[in-house]
Design an enzyme around this catalytic site. Structure first.
Site, mmCIF file in Angstrom:
data_model
loop_
_atom_site.group_PDB
_atom_site.id
_atom_site.type_symbol
_atom_site.label_atom_id
_atom_site.label_comp_id
_atom_site.label_asym_id
_atom_site.label_seq_id
_atom_site.Cartn_x
_atom_site.Cartn_y
_atom_site.Cartn_z
ATOM 1 C CB ALA A 83 25.329 -56.526 -33.180
ATOM 2 N NE ARG A 91 23.374 -47.512 -24.290
ATOM 3 C CZ ARG A 91 23.340 -46.821 -23.164
ATOM 4 N NH1 ARG A 91 23.870 -45.623 -23.093
ATOM 5 N NH2 ARG A 91 22.757 -47.317 -22.093
ATOM 6 C CB THR A 122 17.927 -52.098 -31.937
ATOM 7 O OG1 THR A 122 16.949 -53.114 -32.121
ATOM 8 C CG2 THR A 122 19.312 -52.665 -32.138
ATOM 9 C CB VAL A 125 17.449 -46.415 -29.059
ATOM 10 C CG1 VAL A 125 17.548 -45.285 -28.066
ATOM 11 C CG2 VAL A 125 16.020 -46.576 -29.536
ATOM 12 C CG ASP A 151 18.099 -43.699 -20.305
ATOM 13 O OD1 ASP A 151 19.306 -43.801 -20.497
ATOM 14 O OD2 ASP A 151 17.254 -44.175 -21.085
ATOM 15 C CB SER A 152 12.825 -41.253 -17.427
ATOM 16 O OG SER A 152 13.316 -40.400 -18.448
ATOM 17 N NE ARG A 154 18.984 -48.447 -16.450
ATOM 18 C CZ ARG A 154 19.474 -48.751 -17.652
ATOM 19 N NH1 ARG A 154 19.892 -47.790 -18.464
ATOM 20 N NH2 ARG A 154 19.554 -49.999 -18.042
ATOM 21 C CG HIS A 178 19.097 -44.961 -24.502
ATOM 22 N ND1 HIS A 178 18.864 -45.096 -23.158
ATOM 23 C CD2 HIS A 178 19.443 -46.203 -24.932
ATOM 24 C CE1 HIS A 178 19.045 -46.348 -22.800
ATOM 25 N NE2 HIS A 178 19.395 -47.046 -23.860
#
Ligand SMILES: O=P(O)(O)OC[C@H]1O[C@](O)(COP(=O)(O)O)[C@@H](O)[C@@H]1O
Length: 317
Positions: A83, A91, A122, A125, A151-152, A154, A178
């Site tokens: 979705a 999330r 997705t 996660v 994320d790492s 980022r 995550h």
């Protein structure tokens, strides 16, 4: 004798699935890229658009459709269907529908691509990965999530901006969920060969003190929300992150990536999928690294695992 040709199947031709297809073609990670989506008009249009760029990328074919047969014989399946996340929506709120969708789609995929390595992307996660492991019965080496690879990156981007050093030389990981409870592993992080906690600021740059690290952590956690507010979805960086994972698998690189996989007792964590630096290659997700953790990081990971376990229970997993 002809070399065996590699095939990447991507489930979901939305913003993320098409970004994975686009970056995979540009990086030449697989000879065939297949896109599957229930929306036939959309997937056909995406395939046509991508086909028109094949002249400019390493040799590849792109195919697609709304029939799972398009994924037949895939070496890697990247699962992005779910979705769509709306502005301000967590999330977690997306989870229920997505878990049901995953349960419906997986059996057909397993029939046509039983030996593929499955990479769940997705959100949420970690929960989707845990659910998919249960539904599929696949070993956790064969099915895992993209986790905190994005994320790492980022984190590495922000540290790079703070320190004036290239993101490739910043070796630092985000671990755990995550999502909001994720934590940076500062103790094991290095910049080049220098432990991050001992980093001396270069001329013109601020020190990486505790306040700076707290700000960076906060920015990483909220990065997705900021992007969703502005453009409705995140797609390019996750496309590149997922492609990095696929490349590690198909080239059997034994890359260390913080993918989401079933915890096996490390740091007292179990019965939950979360991210820790792990070795990724042609057999999928291999060993986790025994990363050195501070007491605070260990406690943060335990809290993150508990957050995920509570969610699992809420979804009856
Ligand atoms: O900082 P170093 O030791 O030169 O390492 C640079 C290399 O590390 C990498 O950034 C990988 O780093 P990680 O192992 O931290 O993911 C490569 O892309 C790059 O070539």
């Amino acid at each position: 004798m002809e070399a065996r040709q590699t095939k990447l199947a991507i489930v979901g031709a939305g913003a993320v699935g098409t970004a994975v297809a686009y970056s995979s073609l540009i990086r030449g990670v697989a000879r065939t890229v297949a896109l599957l989506d229930i929306n036939k008009a959309k997937v056909d249009a995406e395939v046509l658009d991508l086909s028109h760029g094949l002249e400019f990328v390493p040799r590849a074919d792109i195919i697609g459709g709304d029939d799972v047969a398009v994924c037949a014989g895939a070496d890697v399946v990247v699962f992005t269907a779910g979705a769509k996340q709306k502005p301000g929506q967590s999330r977690l709120e997306l989870a229920d529908a997505t878990i049901r969708l995953t349960r419906n789609i997986l059996p057909g995929l397993l029939e046509v691509a039983p030996d593929a390595i499955y990479v769940m992307v997705t959100n949420p996660v970690d929960i989707v990965t845990y659910a998919a492991l249960k539904f599929s019965g696949l070993p956790h080496s064969q099915l895992f999530g993209s986790g905190t690879v994005l994320d790492s990156s980022r984190l590495r981007f922000l540290l790079s901006r703070y320190t004036g050093v290239a993101p490739q030389n910043v070796h630092a990981y985000i671990a755990g969920e995550h999502g909001d409870s994720e934590i940076p592993l500062w103790t094991s992080a290095t910049i080049g060969a220098v432990p991050l906690l001992e980093w001396e600021a270069l001329p013109g740059y601020e020190p990486l003190d505790e306040a700076a690290r707290r700000t960076i952590h906060d920015e990483v956690v909220h990065a997705a929300y900021r992007i969703i507010e502005g453009k409705g979805a995140t797609n390019y960086a996750i496309g590149l992150a997922a492609t990095r994972i696929v490349e590690a698998i198909l080239k059997d690189e034994h890359r260390i990536l913080p993918v989401s996989t079933l915890a096996d007792g490390f740091a007292g964590l179990d019965d939950v999928c979360l991210s820790l630096p792990s070795i990724v290659g042609r057999c999928g997700c291999g060993r986790r690294l025994e990363v050195k953790l501070s007491d605070g990081e260990r406690a943060g990971l335990m809290r993150s695992a508990q957050t995920l376990r509570d969610m699992q229970a809420r979804f009856g997993l």
